[in-house]
Design an enzyme around this catalytic site. Structure first.
Site, PDB file in Angstrom:
ATOM      1  N   CYS A  14       0.955  -1.169   0.004  1.00  0.00           N
ATOM      2  CA  CYS A  14       0.095  -0.062  -0.004  1.00  0.00           C
ATOM      3  C   CYS A  14       0.949   1.138   0.166  1.00  0.00           C
ATOM      4  O   CYS A  14       1.883   1.142  -0.470  1.00  0.00           O
ATOM      5  CB  CYS A  14      -0.824   0.105   1.197  1.00  0.00           C
ATOM      6  SG  CYS A  14      -0.228   0.137   2.907  1.00  0.00           S
ATOM      7  N   TRP A  15       0.308   2.510   0.505  1.00  0.00           N
ATOM      8  CA  TRP A  15       1.235   3.658   0.475  1.00  0.00           C
ATOM      9  C   TRP A  15       2.637   3.532   1.165  1.00  0.00           C
ATOM     10  O   TRP A  15       3.746   3.869   0.668  1.00  0.00           O
ATOM     11  CB  TRP A  15       0.319   4.605   0.883  1.00  0.00           C
ATOM     12  CG  TRP A  15       1.124   6.076   1.012  1.00  0.00           C
ATOM     13  CD1 TRP A  15       1.550   6.902   2.204  1.00  0.00           C
ATOM     14  CD2 TRP A  15       1.551   6.777  -0.069  1.00  0.00           C
ATOM     15  NE1 TRP A  15       2.113   8.060   1.731  1.00  0.00           N
ATOM     16  CE2 TRP A  15       2.095   8.103   0.500  1.00  0.00           C
ATOM     17  CE3 TRP A  15       1.517   6.575  -1.544  1.00  0.00           C
ATOM     18  CZ2 TRP A  15       2.728   8.971  -0.736  1.00  0.00           C
ATOM     19  CZ3 TRP A  15       2.205   7.622  -2.136  1.00  0.00           C
ATOM     20  CH2 TRP A  15       2.673   8.759  -1.853  1.00  0.00           C
TER      21      TRP A  15
END
Length: 356
Positions: A95-96
């Protein structure tokens, strides 16, 4: 007991069944690891909703609502995407920042029994890797620049060279733009360029496929192709490289461009709108001349005048500024197979001979 997810900061050193980006679709569209698929655990609207509640109501309430949304979305992915996966399935997730979104999905997948790897630091780790690699990898290659006036078929020639085994870096293909005022790629309608970040991801992927011991061929681009920029390290190496300049008669260049840009003749209103950008440089009177040729359907005259009045002077100026090491000049009468075979025999004598 199901295995725990394992973590890595160097996912490019391993092979996975699948690379899964669990960020929202807008984050994925801006940039992602090439080849990754997008299975959001929160879509753009849900992510905005949770973020608003976190700031305006309270973090605890936001986490409860977020957990419910994440659970719902993971459940949907399980019944759809993951339904047919076998026991040996081994995905990489990110993810980020490598935080709650990817960990949430990884926890469920490992409980099922799959071997899951998480990218530690998430997309930010990957992005730092891309920047570092582009800065240093670009300098490891020897480049050869193919030059020539607009319409000389440089990209077409490079594609032929690739068929003979030459290492070709097609920057226009990666940028989805032909590098000029009218160079926007079309597929029925204008096709968008990749973001700057995704262009760099694609560029790195291409460079990593090359052998540093062999020459990399590319054409004389500007450092800006449409709306994306070349990495400074690559641009500096290009300007230092030796060049081969192709010469093609202007009548052949006109015919080639009309074949390559059919969408411009079928969308004259869009063509005129693009030409408006040249009004400040050439004036209203010149623009009116081009419009008259377009309205009359005199495409050969229009293209030839555009070449002689705009493109050729612009090219000559850029060559004097950026690509000064022209070591060979080769003339061909046209872009027929016979002419290209002769040209390729001169450019790539070893490869052409090996393919005969």
């Amino acid at each position: 007991m199901p295995p725990l997810p394992r973590y890595t900061q160097q996912p490019w050193t391993e092979t996975y069944s699948e690379i899964i980006d669990v960020r929202s679709s807008s984050e994925f569209a801006e940039d992602h690891i090439p080849g990754a698929i997008n299975l959001p655990v929160l879509d753009d609207e849900e992510r905005a909703q949770v973020g608003t509640i976190y700031k305006q109501v309270c973090p605890f309430t936001a986490r409860k609502i977020g957990a419910a949304l994440v659970s719902k979305n993971i459940s949907q992915h399980l019944t759809q995407h993951f339904a047919e996966k076998q026991k040996d399935y081994h995905p990489l997730l990110y993810c980020w920042r490598g935080g709650q979104r990817s960990n949430s999905m990884a926890l469920v997948l490992t409980q099922i029994g799959w071997r899951v790897t998480l990218l530690e630091g998430g997309y930010k780790t990957y992005r730092a890797y891309v920047r570092n690699q582009l800065e240093h990898l670009s300098e490891k290659f020897t480049y050869q620049i193919l030059c020539g006036l607009t319409g000389s078929g440089k990209t077409h020639i490079l594609h032929q060279m690739r068929q003979y085994g030459a290492q070709v870096l097609d920057l226009e293909a990666l940028a989805n733009h032909r590098g000029s005022l009218l160079g926007e790629e079309w597929e029925g309608k204008p096709s968008p360029q990749p973001s700057q970040k995704y262009f760099e991801s694609l560029l790195l992927q291409q460079l990593q496929s090359f052998n540093p011991a062999e020459t990399v061929w590319l054409e004389s681009e500007s450092n800006k192709i449409g709306q994306v920029y070349l990495p400074p390290s690559l641009w500096e190496k290009m300007k230092q490289a030796s060049c081969v300049e192709i010469h093609l008669p202007i009548t052949q260049r006109v015919q080639f461009l009309l074949q390559e840009y059919p969408h411009l003749t079928t969308h004259p209103d869009i063509l005129k709108a693009k030409l408006e950008k040249l009004k400040s440089r050439y004036g209203k009177e010149k623009l009116s001349e081009w419009y008259q040729l377009i309205d009359a359907g005199k495409w050969e005259f229009f293209v030839q005048d555009m070449l002689q009045f705009h493109y050729d002077p612009t090219y000559s100026k850029s060559m004097k500024r950026d690509f000064t090491k022209v070591e060979r000049s080769l003339s061909i009468p046209d872009l027929s197979n016979t002419s290209l075979d002769t040209l390729l025999d001169s450019l790539l004598p070893n490869q052409v001979t090996a393919n005969l």
